[in-house]
Each structure stands twice: as C-alpha cells, then as structure tokens.
Design a protein around this motif. Structure first.
Motif, PDB file in Angstrom:
ATOM      1  N   PHE A 249      -8.166   9.104  10.039  1.00 20.58           N
ATOM      2  CA  PHE A 249      -8.384   8.290   8.855  1.00 20.58           C
ATOM      3  C   PHE A 249      -8.662   6.858   9.273  1.00 20.58           C
ATOM      4  N   ALA A 250      -9.719   6.307   8.762  1.00 16.44           N
ATOM      5  CA  ALA A 250     -10.108   4.911   9.021  1.00 16.44           C
ATOM      6  C   ALA A 250     -10.131   4.597  10.512  1.00 16.44           C
ATOM      7  N   GLY A 251     -10.593   5.566  11.289  1.00 14.51           N
ATOM      8  CA  GLY A 251     -10.770   5.326  12.713  1.00 14.51           C
ATOM      9  C   GLY A 251      -9.562   5.601  13.572  1.00 14.51           C
ATOM     10  N   ASP A 252      -8.452   5.962  12.947  1.00 14.45           N
ATOM     11  CA  ASP A 252      -7.255   6.270  13.719  1.00 14.45           C
ATOM     12  C   ASP A 252      -6.890   7.744  13.584  1.00 14.45           C
ATOM     13  N   ARG A 253      -6.145   8.218  14.560  1.00 18.61           N
ATOM     14  CA  ARG A 253      -5.708   9.604  14.594  1.00 18.61           C
ATOM     15  C   ARG A 253      -4.221   9.662  14.243  1.00 18.61           C
ATOM     16  N   TYR A 254      -3.868  10.584  13.370  1.00 21.52           N
ATOM     17  CA  TYR A 254      -2.467  10.751  12.961  1.00 21.52           C
ATOM     18  C   TYR A 254      -2.074  12.219  13.105  1.00 21.52           C
ATOM     19  N   GLU A 255      -0.928  12.443  13.700  1.00 21.59           N
ATOM     20  CA  GLU A 255      -0.422  13.803  13.875  1.00 21.59           C
ATOM     21  C   GLU A 255       0.595  14.129  12.777  1.00 21.59           C
ATOM     22  N   PRO A 256       0.925  15.417  12.594  1.00 23.65           N
ATOM     23  CA  PRO A 256       1.912  15.787  11.566  1.00 23.65           C
ATOM     24  C   PRO A 256       3.209  14.990  11.714  1.00 23.65           C
ATOM     25  N   GLY A 257       3.676  14.450  10.612  1.00 22.88           N
ATOM     26  CA  GLY A 257       4.888  13.638  10.625  1.00 22.88           C
ATOM     27  C   GLY A 257       4.602  12.151  10.646  1.00 22.88           C
ATOM     28  N   ASP A 258       3.416  11.777  11.097  1.00 21.63           N
ATOM     29  CA  ASP A 258       3.056  10.356  11.094  1.00 21.63           C
ATOM     30  C   ASP A 258       2.890   9.856   9.660  1.00 21.63           C
ATOM     31  N   VAL A 259       3.044   8.551   9.487  1.00 23.93           N
ATOM     32  CA  VAL A 259       2.876   7.945   8.169  1.00 23.93           C
ATOM     33  C   VAL A 259       1.604   7.096   8.151  1.00 23.93           C
ATOM     34  N   VAL A 260       0.851   7.238   7.086  1.00 26.74           N
ATOM     35  CA  VAL A 260      -0.413   6.526   6.928  1.00 26.74           C
ATOM     36  C   VAL A 260      -0.339   5.655   5.677  1.00 26.74           C
ATOM     37  N   GLU A 261      -0.750   4.423   5.821  1.00 28.98           N
ATOM     38  CA  GLU A 261      -0.849   3.554   4.652  1.00 28.98           C
ATOM     39  C   GLU A 261      -2.273   3.617   4.117  1.00 28.98           C
ATOM     40  N   ILE A 262      -2.396   3.926   2.847  1.00 29.91           N
ATOM     41  CA  ILE A 262      -3.726   4.106   2.260  1.00 29.91           C
ATOM     42  C   ILE A 262      -3.875   3.167   1.066  1.00 29.91           C
TER      43      ILE A 262
ATOM     44  N   MET B 116       0.838  -1.203   0.000  1.00 33.83           N
ATOM     45  CA  MET B 116       0.000   0.000   0.000  1.00 33.83           C
ATOM     46  C   MET B 116       0.869   1.248   0.000  1.00 33.83           C
ATOM     47  N   PRO B 117       0.453   2.262  -0.727  1.00 36.41           N
ATOM     48  CA  PRO B 117       1.216   3.525  -0.723  1.00 36.41           C
ATOM     49  C   PRO B 117       1.249   4.137   0.672  1.00 36.41           C
ATOM     50  N   LYS B 118       2.388   4.714   1.006  1.00 35.75           N
ATOM     51  CA  LYS B 118       2.541   5.361   2.314  1.00 35.75           C
ATOM     52  C   LYS B 118       2.537   6.882   2.150  1.00 35.75           C
ATOM     53  N   TYR B 119       1.779   7.522   2.991  1.00 34.74           N
ATOM     54  CA  TYR B 119       1.665   8.986   2.956  1.00 34.74           C
ATOM     55  C   TYR B 119       2.046   9.555   4.321  1.00 34.74           C
ATOM     56  N   VAL B 120       2.685  10.709   4.290  1.00 38.80           N
ATOM     57  CA  VAL B 120       3.039  11.392   5.527  1.00 38.80           C
ATOM     58  C   VAL B 120       2.057  12.530   5.769  1.00 38.80           C
ATOM     59  N   VAL B 121       1.700  12.731   7.026  1.00 36.83           N
ATOM     60  CA  VAL B 121       0.815  13.834   7.399  1.00 36.83           C
ATOM     61  C   VAL B 121       1.635  15.124   7.388  1.00 36.83           C
ATOM     62  N   THR B 122       1.268  16.039   6.519  1.00 38.62           N
ATOM     63  CA  THR B 122       2.066  17.256   6.329  1.00 38.62           C
ATOM     64  C   THR B 122       1.809  18.325   7.379  1.00 38.62           C
ATOM     65  N   GLY B 123       0.640  18.275   8.009  1.00 39.30           N
ATOM     66  CA  GLY B 123       0.286  19.340   8.953  1.00 39.30           C
ATOM     67  C   GLY B 123      -0.512  20.463   8.318  1.00 39.30           C
ATOM     68  N   GLY B 124      -0.756  20.357   7.016  1.00 37.90           N
ATOM     69  CA  GLY B 124      -1.553  21.390   6.346  1.00 37.90           C
ATOM     70  C   GLY B 124      -0.836  22.721   6.263  1.00 37.90           C
ATOM     71  N   GLU B 125      -1.617  23.782   6.082  1.00 38.71           N
ATOM     72  CA  GLU B 125      -1.039  25.114   5.878  1.00 38.71           C
ATOM     73  C   GLU B 125      -0.266  25.612   7.092  1.00 38.71           C
ATOM     74  N   ASP B 126      -0.781  25.323   8.279  1.00 31.07           N
ATOM     75  CA  ASP B 126      -0.107  25.818   9.484  1.00 31.07           C
ATOM     76  C   ASP B 126       0.861  24.802  10.075  1.00 31.07           C
ATOM     77  N   GLY B 127       0.943  23.643   9.453  1.00 28.27           N
ATOM     78  CA  GLY B 127       1.877  22.624   9.922  1.00 28.27           C
ATOM     79  C   GLY B 127       1.428  21.906  11.177  1.00 28.27           C
ATOM     80  N   GLN B 128       0.225  22.199  11.669  1.00 25.97           N
ATOM     81  CA  GLN B 128      -0.237  21.625  12.930  1.00 25.97           C
ATOM     82  C   GLN B 128      -1.433  20.699  12.774  1.00 25.97           C
ATOM     83  N   SER B 129      -1.927  20.584  11.574  1.00 26.49           N
ATOM     84  CA  SER B 129      -3.170  19.847  11.389  1.00 26.49           C
ATOM     85  C   SER B 129      -2.938  18.346  11.300  1.00 26.49           C
ATOM     86  N   GLY B 130      -3.497  17.627  12.264  1.00 24.47           N
ATOM     87  CA  GLY B 130      -3.514  16.181  12.187  1.00 24.47           C
ATOM     88  C   GLY B 130      -4.707  15.719  11.380  1.00 24.47           C
ATOM     89  N   VAL B 131      -4.800  14.423  11.167  1.00 23.21           N
ATOM     90  CA  VAL B 131      -5.932  13.888  10.414  1.00 23.21           C
ATOM     91  C   VAL B 131      -6.491  12.670  11.139  1.00 23.21           C
TER      92      VAL B 131
END
Lengths: 257, 66
Positions: B18-31, B1-16
């Motif tokens: 996804f699929a029931g889990d919480r990811y903070e900026p810098g975390d890697v998500v497999e999608i 699966m492709p791996k994506y990093v949480v960028t933090g959005g425009e302010d660099g602080q935005s977590g996401v």
C-alpha cells in the motif's frame, strides 16, 4: 487482422522441469459431456450440460539425458501424485495465454523407427480430484503467463508486469496458480514467489492472492496452489529472496475459475 | 488517520502493498482515505479497533519496482 500465434513459440513445463527442448507437439482437449433428454414428440434432440473434462498429449524426441523425456515420463507414470503441467503459447511474454493442468499420465509410448529419430508420446488425463487441491475446479484449464521463464538474478527479483483480466473485470470463483522452478542457483536463503491482485493497474493497493511454498536455496520445484473468492482485475507475480548470489528461472501461470 | 491491521486474508498469510510500502499480516497501516478501498472491502484490512494486531506497525521493504 487477428493476431495468430505460431506453434514454434510454445514452451512446455512438467513439474520442476522445462521440457521445451524435447517436445515438438502439445495437444490440449477440453470437453464437456452432455446427457440427452429428448422425449417423445420432440422434433429435435435436447441435451443437459454435464461434466467438464480435459486431456493433454505431448510428443517429441526420446532421450536418456538426465531430467529429460524418458527419465521424467517414466517417473510419473503410475505416480500417486498428479503432474503439474504448463503449456505456454507464444511463451516468453507476460500476459500471453497458457494451458495449466493437474494431470495423471495414462500412457507413455516410445517409437524407434529404423530410419528416423526415436520419439515419445505421453497422454495425460486432467483430474480435479487432486488430493490437497481438492477445491480445484478443473484438471485442465486456460490461464495466463505471469513470468517470462527466463533467468532473473537474485538482486533483480521484484514485481513482474501486471496482467489485466480477460473481460477487464474481477472474477469471483477463485483460481489456481502454478509455479515451475526448473533452474535455481540462488544460494544463502530461500526465494518467495507470490501472485498478487489489485483493482488498480499500478498495484498501489495490492494484496497477496497466492503464496507458493518458499523455494529452498538451489532447489528446483513445482507447486499448484488454489484460491477461492474474488480475484481482482489485475494480477502479477512477485518474487523476493533471502539469498545472496545466483539466479532463478521460474514460470508462474494463473487461471481464473 | 484511521488505523487498519493486515488480517492476512482467507489463509491468514496474505500481506499487502500500500502506497509503496509492504505490510505483512499483523502490521498496522494508517490510511488517510479508506472509503472505497478494495483491500478493506475484501477483508485484507480491518479497523484496529475491531481486530488485535499481532505486532506493531512496521512496513517491510517492498519487493521492488516493475
């Protein structure tokens, strides 16, 4: 049949205080200037749309109680920091409308009639020139309630109900989130409150849109945070805490620009 | 699966979330199915190969249900 709303359900928040128990009138006026461009030969007047403006007027009962009308309305008159104000119509239900404002108090009046209760009136001028919030588009604007304004125990914090956009679509000009925390007894850690957005109503792929400054243990606070760019169709408030006891009462509103 | 990093959005602080889990900026998500995911289109997630994650993948606790 239209859904009418009774004014008695209005709630008023002024900075870190809920003032609902003291006011009995909250008036909002939003205007937009026009410049006349009528020329010779015209048979009717023509105008160009100019600048938007907004004012608020709050009135109610005078009291010298701590954190109540006289103390707080005196304190913010002439303050260099603009006040954060939320007027929530039919308050207590997520998704109901609200007016959110960044305002300077420009008039504070006290009336002491011989045969009636002492009253107060305060007038506010909305300002888009709000220091750190320089990118805020409007001083007074329409928003939506993202919390109920009722107490939530520290161990019951989480995702609040989502709200669909007025036109069932995302918007592209950013927005402003306004947080009031009038009651907070959570101890042992800070509380984090955010606004999230998503293209899906179940928030299965949500992103943080606005992160308010972490609320200290037992701290009361208010903060407006603006964001730019796309605001997806669905928004919600979410809260978590590192605290280990107590509860918190907060009102979050959000306005799309 | 492709791996994506949480960028933090425009302010660099935005977590996401996804699929029931919480990811903070810098975390890697497999999608598994990244195509059309708005989080990628809006820049909240970027391919790991195009951005350096700040820390290893580790979903944080979600903030709970509705």
């Amino acid at each position: 049949m239209p859904t009418f709303v009774h004014g008695k359900g209005t709630a008023v928040y002024l900075d870190e205080f809920e003032m609902t128990d003291y006011f009995n009138s909250a008036d909002v006026a939003i205007t937009n200037d026009t410049a006349e461009v009528t020329a010779y030969g015209a048979t009717s007047k023509s105008y160009l749309l100019g600048l938007a403006d907004g004012t608020l007027s709050l009135s109610g009962m005078w009291t010298a109680d701590t954190d109540a009308t006289d103390e707080e309305l005196h304190a913010i008159l002439g303050s260099a920091s603009a006040a954060n104000i939320t007027i929530a119509e039919a308050a207590g239900t997520i998704g109901n409308r609200a007016t959110i404002a960044r305002c300077d108090e420009v008039n504070y009046s006290i009336s002491n009639p011989v045969a009636d209760v002492s009253t107060v009136t305060a007038d506010f001028q909305g300002t888009s020139n709000s220091g750190a919030l320089g990118s805020m588009t409007y001083g007074v604007t329409a928003g939506v309630q993202l919390s109920t304004g009722t107490a939530i125990d520290y161990n019951a914090l989480g995702n609040l109900a989502g709200v669909d956009a007025p036109l069932a679509a995302s918007s592209s000009a950013g927005g402003a989130g306004l947080l009031h925390v009038p009651v907070n007894s959570i101890s042992g850690g800070t509380t984090t409150i955010k606004v999230q957005h998503d293209s899906a109503s179940d928030f299965s792929s949500a992103a943080d849109l606005i992160s308010f400054t972490a609320v200290g243990a037992s701290a009361k606070t208010s903060e407006m945070v603006v964001c730019s760019g796309t605001v997806n169709r669905y928004i919600r408030a979410t809260a978590s805490t590192a605290g280990s006891s107590g509860s918190i009462t907060f009102m979050v509103t959000f306005a799309r620009f | 699966m492709p791996k994506y990093v949480v960028t933090g959005g425009e302010d660099g602080q935005s977590g996401v979330n996804f699929a029931g889990d919480r990811y903070e900026p810098g975390d890697v998500v497999e999608i598994a199915k990244p195509k059309g995911l708005w989080l990628i289109d809006a820049g909240y997630l970027a391919l790991v190969s195009k951005a350096k994650p700040a820390k290893a993948a580790k979903p944080a606790d979600d903030t709970g249900g509705d």
